[in-house]
Design a protein around this motif. Structure first.
Motif, PDB file in Angstrom:
ATOM      1  N   VAL A 146       0.821  -1.207   0.000  1.00  8.35           N
ATOM      2  CA  VAL A 146       0.000   0.000   0.000  1.00  8.35           C
ATOM      3  C   VAL A 146       0.855   1.257   0.000  1.00  8.35           C
ATOM      4  O   VAL A 146       0.402   2.321  -0.433  1.00  8.35           O
ATOM      5  CB  VAL A 146      -0.972   0.026   1.188  1.00  8.35           C
ATOM      6  CG1 VAL A 146      -1.965  -1.118   1.081  1.00  8.35           C
ATOM      7  CG2 VAL A 146      -0.253  -0.035   2.527  1.00  8.35           C
ATOM      8  N   ARG A 190       4.104   4.945  -5.108  1.00 13.55           N
ATOM      9  CA  ARG A 190       3.047   4.916  -4.092  1.00 13.55           C
ATOM     10  C   ARG A 190       3.514   5.679  -2.851  1.00 13.55           C
ATOM     11  O   ARG A 190       3.926   5.096  -1.855  1.00 13.55           O
ATOM     12  CB  ARG A 190       2.677   3.474  -3.766  1.00 13.55           C
ATOM     13  CG  ARG A 190       2.102   2.757  -4.977  1.00 13.55           C
ATOM     14  CD  ARG A 190       1.690   1.330  -4.708  1.00 13.55           C
ATOM     15  NE  ARG A 190       1.073   0.756  -5.892  1.00 13.55           N
ATOM     16  CZ  ARG A 190       0.621  -0.490  -5.982  1.00 13.55           C
ATOM     17  NH1 ARG A 190       0.704  -1.304  -4.942  1.00 13.55           N
ATOM     18  NH2 ARG A 190       0.071  -0.927  -7.103  1.00 13.55           N
ATOM     19  N   TYR A 250      -6.959   6.254  -3.219  1.00 11.37           N
ATOM     20  CA  TYR A 250      -6.752   5.493  -1.992  1.00 11.37           C
ATOM     21  C   TYR A 250      -6.480   6.399  -0.801  1.00 11.37           C
ATOM     22  O   TYR A 250      -5.797   7.418  -0.911  1.00 11.37           O
ATOM     23  CB  TYR A 250      -5.569   4.538  -2.171  1.00 11.37           C
ATOM     24  CG  TYR A 250      -5.818   3.446  -3.176  1.00 11.37           C
ATOM     25  CD1 TYR A 250      -6.707   2.405  -2.905  1.00 11.37           C
ATOM     26  CD2 TYR A 250      -5.160   3.439  -4.407  1.00 11.37           C
ATOM     27  CE1 TYR A 250      -6.928   1.393  -3.829  1.00 11.37           C
ATOM     28  CE2 TYR A 250      -5.377   2.434  -5.335  1.00 11.37           C
ATOM     29  CZ  TYR A 250      -6.264   1.419  -5.043  1.00 11.37           C
ATOM     30  OH  TYR A 250      -6.491   0.425  -5.952  1.00 11.37           O
ATOM     31  N   TYR A 251      -7.002   5.965   0.341  1.00 10.61           N
ATOM     32  CA  TYR A 251      -6.762   6.652   1.608  1.00 10.61           C
ATOM     33  C   TYR A 251      -6.211   5.647   2.605  1.00 10.61           C
ATOM     34  O   TYR A 251      -6.547   4.458   2.572  1.00 10.61           O
ATOM     35  CB  TYR A 251      -8.061   7.235   2.154  1.00 10.61           C
ATOM     36  CG  TYR A 251      -8.568   8.432   1.376  1.00 10.61           C
ATOM     37  CD1 TYR A 251      -8.411   9.723   1.857  1.00 10.61           C
ATOM     38  CD2 TYR A 251      -9.199   8.258   0.140  1.00 10.61           C
ATOM     39  CE1 TYR A 251      -8.874  10.821   1.145  1.00 10.61           C
ATOM     40  CE2 TYR A 251      -9.661   9.346  -0.580  1.00 10.61           C
ATOM     41  CZ  TYR A 251      -9.495  10.619  -0.079  1.00 10.61           C
ATOM     42  OH  TYR A 251      -9.952  11.705  -0.795  1.00 10.61           O
ATOM     43  N   THR A 252      -5.363   6.128   3.504  1.00  9.26           N
ATOM     44  CA  THR A 252      -4.859   5.285   4.576  1.00  9.26           C
ATOM     45  C   THR A 252      -5.496   5.713   5.894  1.00  9.26           C
ATOM     46  O   THR A 252      -5.993   6.840   6.029  1.00  9.26           O
ATOM     47  CB  THR A 252      -3.327   5.355   4.675  1.00  9.26           C
ATOM     48  OG1 THR A 252      -2.873   4.390   5.625  1.00  9.26           O
ATOM     49  CG2 THR A 252      -2.845   6.725   5.100  1.00  9.26           C
ATOM     50  N   ARG A 304      -4.860   0.818   3.482  1.00  4.76           N
ATOM     51  CA  ARG A 304      -5.547   1.673   2.523  1.00  4.76           C
ATOM     52  C   ARG A 304      -6.920   1.115   2.150  1.00  4.76           C
ATOM     53  O   ARG A 304      -7.158  -0.089   2.218  1.00  4.76           O
ATOM     54  CB  ARG A 304      -4.715   1.838   1.252  1.00  4.76           C
ATOM     55  CG  ARG A 304      -4.815   0.653   0.308  1.00  4.76           C
ATOM     56  CD  ARG A 304      -4.078   0.861  -1.001  1.00  4.76           C
ATOM     57  NE  ARG A 304      -4.369  -0.247  -1.919  1.00  4.76           N
ATOM     58  CZ  ARG A 304      -3.755  -0.449  -3.068  1.00  4.76           C
ATOM     59  NH1 ARG A 304      -2.788   0.371  -3.455  1.00  4.76           N
ATOM     60  NH2 ARG A 304      -4.085  -1.469  -3.840  1.00  4.76           N
ATOM     61  N   SER A 305      -7.809   2.024   1.742  1.00  2.00           N
ATOM     62  CA  SER A 305      -9.103   1.652   1.174  1.00  2.00           C
ATOM     63  C   SER A 305      -9.495   2.707   0.159  1.00  2.00           C
ATOM     64  O   SER A 305      -9.061   3.866   0.229  1.00  2.00           O
ATOM     65  CB  SER A 305     -10.173   1.558   2.257  1.00  2.00           C
ATOM     66  OG  SER A 305      -9.952   0.461   3.108  1.00  2.00           O
ATOM     67  N   LYS A 306     -10.337   2.306  -0.788  1.00  2.00           N
ATOM     68  CA  LYS A 306     -10.853   3.241  -1.782  1.00  2.00           C
ATOM     69  C   LYS A 306     -12.023   4.020  -1.186  1.00  2.00           C
ATOM     70  O   LYS A 306     -12.875   3.447  -0.508  1.00  2.00           O
ATOM     71  CB  LYS A 306     -11.286   2.496  -3.046  1.00  2.00           C
ATOM     72  CG  LYS A 306     -10.129   1.891  -3.819  1.00  2.00           C
ATOM     73  CD  LYS A 306     -10.581   1.217  -5.089  1.00  2.00           C
ATOM     74  CE  LYS A 306     -11.252  -0.112  -4.809  1.00  2.00           C
ATOM     75  NZ  LYS A 306     -10.318  -1.129  -4.303  1.00  2.00           N
ATOM     76  N   ASN A 329      -7.996  -1.597 -11.121  1.00  4.01           N
ATOM     77  CA  ASN A 329      -8.670  -1.727  -9.835  1.00  4.01           C
ATOM     78  C   ASN A 329     -10.134  -2.074 -10.090  1.00  4.01           C
ATOM     79  O   ASN A 329     -10.655  -1.861 -11.190  1.00  4.01           O
ATOM     80  CB  ASN A 329      -8.524  -0.447  -9.003  1.00  4.01           C
ATOM     81  CG  ASN A 329      -9.292   0.717  -9.582  1.00  4.01           C
ATOM     82  OD1 ASN A 329     -10.512   0.795  -9.451  1.00  4.01           O
ATOM     83  ND2 ASN A 329      -8.594   1.636 -10.262  1.00  4.01           N
TER      84      ASN A 329
END
Length: 342
Positions: free
Chosen positions: A82, A116, A131-133, A272-274, A309
């Motif tokens: 990630v 990244r 993407y966010y962490t 991470r998630s979208k 993705n």
């Protein structure tokens, strides 16, 4: 002496990892062990670049070449991770490493070079706000950690406790892989190979651990996590259908947090998630605030940012069909595709 950009060799691993350990910009995914993981588990060519002056490392940029007929031809820092990207002590070092990576991308004739980064690198390149962490500090007081979780999620954790769930550390990888394989099939995603999970455990040893959730002695869910400095990163998770009945998911992450806190871990990294997805909302529901990741692209043959993705509409039919495959077939075919989905 002048600054040199070199490719990581076996003799350089100790000083590479020493730099990762001391840098406040580095992540678990900058460790030299990823070179071995990517080569052994997937067969990808790696190019781990580092900048050195008078024998002292001043910056690193790990890269791997992922080439596929279906999913494109890209140089990535770092696939299956990630985070990754550039770590440098100065603008001069950063510039030299980026120039070296760009030249390599040109030589390899890839579609794009992808960095990244957790923060902007300063390059005037296209970037992806996808993407966010989710990262949050925890304390050594687990009562305080529990109270920091919003009420709704706390209630779910307590339901798991009342259901009689237990957690146990597992020294292998097979049990968590089985839960993971079933879960990703249900999501319509090709599964990684079992070899990948085995190699992760072999390379990172006690910094890669498995936590299993059980009910009456039967596996319900499992989690593979990475440990780095004072951080824990729950990374690969899976569950069986019984997990919903027993409210195992919140309980599983709480047990990881509780155990990590007892060991002195002070930062919980939810990964991470979208934006707008179920996992994104789940992590926000735990009281974590999303932080945008800065994925930046140097386009070589591509005319736009690669979109490999599940949000890409062209993969919808594939995802829908994959969800219907029997698990044994999905587990056999999945690794042939997933090696290029980094």
């Amino acid at each position: 002496m002048s600054l040199e950009v070199l490719a990581l060799q076996s003799k350089d691993i100790a000083k590479w990892d020493a730099y990762v350990e001391k840098s406040d910009q580095s992540t678990f995914f900058h460790r030299a062990g990823w070179k071995e993981v990517l080569e052994k588990a997937f067969g990808h060519n790696t190019h781990f670049l580092f900048a050195e002056r008078d024998g002292v490392v001043e910056g690193i940029l790990p890269l791997a070449h992922v080439k596929s007929m279906l999913f494109g031809n890209n140089l990535v820092s770092l696939p299956f991770c990630v985070y990754g990207g550039l770590v440098a002590d100065s603008d001069e070092v950063a510039s030299r490493l980026v120039d070296a990576a760009s030249s390599l991308a040109d030589d390899l004739k890839v579609d794009a070079l992808e960095l990244r980064n957790t923060s902007p690198s300063g390059q005037d390149w296209p970037s992806k706000a996808l993407y966010y962490t989710f990262r949050k500090e925890i304390t050594g007081d687990n009562e305080a950690n529990m109270l920091s979780i919003p009420r709704k999620r706390r209630a779910m954790i307590r339901q798991g406790i009342k259901a009689g769930l237990s957690s146990e550390a597992d020294g292998g990888w097979e049990r968590v892989y089985n839960t993971y394989a079933e879960s990703v099939r249900n999501l319509g995603t090709p599964v990684f190979s079992a070899k990948y999970f085995r190699v992760l455990r072999e390379v990172f040893k006690e910094d890669c651990r498995v936590l299993m959730i059980t009910h009456d002695g039967e596996d319900v869910a499992g989690l593979m996590s990475f440990y780095f400095k004072d951080q824990v990163l729950p990374y690969y998770a899976g569950s069986y259908d019984s997990a919903k009945t027993h409210k195992a998911h919140d309980f599983m992450y709480w047990e990881l947090m509780r155990r990590a806190s007892d060991e002195g871990v002070r930062l919980f990294d939810f990964g991470r998630s979208k934006e707008g997805t179920g996992p994104f909302l789940f992590k926000k529901g735990w009281g974590f605030e999303p932080e945008l990741l800065h994925y930046e692209y140097y386009l070589v043959k591509a005319t736009s940012i690669p979109e490999v993705n599940p949000n890409n509409p062209k993969y919808k039919l594939f995802i829908d069909a994959w969800k219907k495959l029997p698990v044994p077939i999905a587990n056999k075919l999945g690794p042939l595709l997933s090696r290029s989905l980094g």
